[in-house]
Design a protein around this motif. Structure first.
Motif: not given
Length: 131
Positions: A8-12, A43-46, A72-83, A118-121
């Motif tokens: 867990t980490k806050q996005v500053t 608003h700004r998003i990360a 080795l590998d990663q798939t990513l789906k950016f579901v919602k914005p991170v503020y 809420v799932v963001v990624t």
């Protein structure tokens, strides 16, 4: 299987500024509040890749019993914005082991949620277990 780790980490603002410097991505939606106000985000998003970096941290540092892994590998789906000021929690759950001749590939479901759960990624990762 089913073993998981969390991080867990806050996005500053400082984190977003540092990531922009590191990555070279100075998109105004990340850096300029006035610009971001005119977008659908209001608003700004990360940077989405901040969440990917957090997944990497969880895999490398927060899986019980795992001393080290090579991503080795990663798939990513950016579901919602991170503020800015969102508190993100990464969860990486082992779903499969794939034995190879001299090592094992470990497959994980990866999910990043915000403080409202809420799932963001989301995605899947594969790592080579080094021990």
């Amino acid at each position: 299987m089913g073993l998981s780790g969390t991080f867990t980490k806050q996005v500053t603002d400082e984190l977003v500024q540092q990531f922009a410097e590191l990555s070279g991505d100075h998109n105004p939606v990340h850096m300029d509040e006035e610009f971001a106000k005119k977008t659908q985000f209001k608003h700004r998003i990360a940077h989405g890749m901040i969440t990917a970096a957090f997944i990497s941290t969880c895999l490398a540092e927060h899986i019980p019993g795992q001393e080290s892994c090579i991503y080795l590998d990663q798939t990513l789906k950016f579901v919602k914005p991170v503020y800015l000021n969102d508190v993100l929690t990464v969860k990486c759950t082992i779903t499969e082991f794939i034995p190879k001749k001299n090592f094992t590939i470990v497959v994980y479901d990866t999910t990043v949620t915000n403080q409202d759960n809420v799932v963001v990624t989301s995605g899947q990762a594969q790592c080579m277990a080094t021990k």
